[in-house]
Design a protein around this motif. Structure first.
Motif, mmCIF file in Angstrom:
data_model
loop_
_atom_site.group_PDB
_atom_site.id
_atom_site.type_symbol
_atom_site.label_atom_id
_atom_site.label_comp_id
_atom_site.label_asym_id
_atom_site.label_seq_id
_atom_site.Cartn_x
_atom_site.Cartn_y
_atom_site.Cartn_z
ATOM 1 N N UNK A 90 26.892 -35.969 61.357
ATOM 2 C CA UNK A 90 26.150 -36.974 60.593
ATOM 3 C C UNK A 90 25.343 -36.286 59.508
ATOM 4 N N UNK A 91 24.639 -37.075 58.700
ATOM 5 C CA UNK A 91 23.798 -36.511 57.646
ATOM 6 C C UNK A 91 22.695 -35.638 58.238
ATOM 7 N N UNK A 92 22.258 -35.937 59.452
ATOM 8 C CA UNK A 92 21.202 -35.145 60.092
ATOM 9 C C UNK A 92 21.726 -33.803 60.567
ATOM 10 N N UNK A 93 22.951 -33.758 61.066
ATOM 11 C CA UNK A 93 23.475 -32.526 61.672
ATOM 12 C C UNK A 93 24.297 -31.682 60.703
ATOM 13 N N UNK A 94 24.787 -32.269 59.605
ATOM 14 C CA UNK A 94 25.666 -31.546 58.684
ATOM 15 C C UNK A 94 24.879 -30.575 57.814
ATOM 16 N N UNK A 95 25.581 -29.559 57.309
ATOM 17 C CA UNK A 95 24.977 -28.559 56.425
ATOM 18 C C UNK A 95 25.830 -28.422 55.166
ATOM 19 N N UNK A 96 25.291 -27.674 54.181
ATOM 20 C CA UNK A 96 26.048 -27.337 52.981
ATOM 21 C C UNK A 96 26.500 -28.545 52.192
ATOM 22 N N UNK A 97 27.692 -28.447 51.612
ATOM 23 C CA UNK A 97 28.208 -29.521 50.770
ATOM 24 C C UNK A 97 28.522 -30.778 51.561
ATOM 25 N N UNK A 98 28.845 -30.601 52.859
ATOM 26 C CA UNK A 98 29.085 -31.780 53.701
ATOM 27 C C UNK A 98 27.820 -32.622 53.790
ATOM 28 N N UNK A 99 26.674 -31.938 53.965
ATOM 29 C CA UNK A 99 25.404 -32.659 54.017
ATOM 30 C C UNK A 99 25.127 -33.368 52.698
ATOM 31 N N UNK A 100 25.355 -32.672 51.581
ATOM 32 C CA UNK A 100 25.095 -33.262 50.264
ATOM 33 C C UNK A 100 25.937 -34.524 50.084
#
Length: 461
Positions: A90-100
């Protein structure tokens, strides 16, 4: 000119084979983390997972550097990785470009125009909770606030998408998941694979929540209706790069993570605010008086949030003194310079907002509940990085305005109708599970004079 090497990073005492510092964390995680701040320097190493270095960052400047400046060198670390394993990406757990990418997809759901619409739902659920309490009734306050927070979230997310029976079942399953997440994050990975009743209950509840959300998503997709809730908005969200909508699994993960992270946090902060107001009648009177002066008899709206400065200071002081976050992590993905230290790739970095916000070097008389420490002049003197209520940098909480709106709406709605008295003889202790919350908090509901809540059971009737 001779350069002085930084001091070595000390290791915290008491690590055990296979278990590391898990026994200390399970026994008293807040006390253990606070002892690190008292006994060690800017950086101290602990063992959460055998074979992995975990460094607790304690200096505000270094914490801010970690959150704001080192983005390309870090991913989100063990806490969020475990959250992802348990709840989905999810947006809370993702990092990097995936989070963006995920943040861009979800940002419209947290726009001020949407939050302004949610206020009506939040206010109605808070008013319904008050109506369900009998004057003179003693509440397990945290459980009451968990119920209210779940009601507000579920009605905001699923306002037109669930029948009553499904809604009640979802609320029960979410409670089981929320209670289990914190323990699983603290324990070594192998523990959750054991055939224990705790693990079985957690897995069954998590799977049941996913099934409920998936069914709601499928029904809305088939009907094509826009019910005006957050679920409808997520169904309309698209990836700006590919134009693709979110999958049913992605929507489930976002809602499940939002439910655990947002609901548990809101319930805990509401509990702490009502506790502090009951302890300080003068502060409670100022909050109530400000609400009466600004609102009169009309319902609260989103626009009123900026017109209630004292209430906002009360909320800010509550998330300082009683911050719900006790361990936030990042992980180095390459060798990284943090202050004067060079940190190897694959190292876990973590900080504790609860301990940081109670450090007397940054907050005079830190255990005192003092909303006026947030007057503008005092705020300007605060060291950068010493106060991080919603994190910082590109991973700052996407729901910060949503959360503050929930808190303010619930507090005003409740205080206009009732006041709360602490049951005598209690020792109120914070415990850290998924969030830092009061272990036991029993309070008695009293009618607010002139609110129309007086009944035949009220004193003097």
């Amino acid at each position: 000119m001779t350069l002085t090497a930084p001091p070595p990073i000390e290791r915290a005492a008491g690590s055990l084979p296979l278990l590391g510092h898990a026994p200390q964390l399970m026994r008293d995680n807040l006390g253990f983390i606070a002892s690190l701040r008292a006994n060690y320097g800017s950086l101290v190493e602990i063992t959460l997972q055998p074979g992995t270095r975990t460094i607790i960052v304690q200096d505000p400047a270094l914490i801010r550097q970690m959150l704001v400046d080192l983005g390309p060198s870090l991913d989100k670390g063990r806490f969020f990785e475990k959250m992802g394993q348990l709840l989905g990406d999810s947006v809370v757990t993702a990092a990097g470009q995936t989070h963006v990418r995920k943040r861009r997809q979800l940002q419209p759901a947290f726009a001020h125009t949407e939050i302004a619409r949610y206020v009506d739902i939040m206010r109605e659920e808070a008013a319904a909770a008050v109506t369900g309490w009998t004057p003179g009734q003693t509440l397990d306050l945290r459980e009451a606030m968990v119920k209210l927070s779940l009601d507000m979230l579920a009605k905001t997310v699923f306002s037109g998408s669930l029948d009553d029976a499904t809604f009640r079942r979802l609320r029960h399953d979410l409670s089981v998941v929320m209670n289990g997440v914190g323990a699983r994050i603290m324990l070594p990975d192998w523990v959750e694979r054991l055939p224990l009743p705790f693990n079985r209950r957690f897995n069954e509840a998590r799977d049941a929540v996913r099934t409920t959300i998936s069914a709601a998503v499928d029904e809305l997709q088939e009907s094509g209706h826009n019910t005006g809730d957050m679920l409808s908005m997520l169904l309309r969200a698209t990836d700006k790069e590919t134009g693709e909508p979110l999958s049913s699994y992605q929507i489930c993960s976002e809602i499940l993570t939002l439910a655990v992270a947002g609901t548990e946090t809101t319930a805990s902060v509401l509990s702490w605010i009502l506790y502090e107001l009951a302890r300080a009648p003068a502060i409670e009177a100022r909050v109530y008086g400000e609400a009466v002066e600004v609102l009169g008899d009309r319902p609260m709206t989103f626009a009123d949030l900026t017109r209630l400065p004292y209430l906002n200071r009360v909320i800010t002081e509550a998330v300082r003194l009683h911050h719900t976050g006790w361990l936030v992590t990042r992980r180095t993905i390459k060798e990284t310079r943090l202050g004067d230290w060079t940190i190897p790739a694959g190292t876990e970095l973590a900080y504790c907002q609860h301990a940081l916000h109670r450090d007397s070097r940054y907050f005079p008389d830190p255990l005192a509940f003092d909303p006026d420490r947030w007057l503008d002049d005092a705020k300007k003197k605060l060291q950068p990085g010493a106060f991080l209520p919603f994190g910082a940098g590109k991973h700052q909480c996407i729901g910060d305005d949503f959360a503050r709106t929930e808190l303010a709406t619930a507090i005003v709605t409740m205080l206009r109708a009732v006041r709360f008295e602490l049951e005598p003889g209690q020792t109120i202790q914070p415990v850290a599970r998924a969030t830092v919350r009061p272990k036991t908090l029993r309070m008695t509901v009293r009618p607010r004079e002139g609110s129309g809540r007086e009944t035949a059971t009220s004193p003097g009737a």
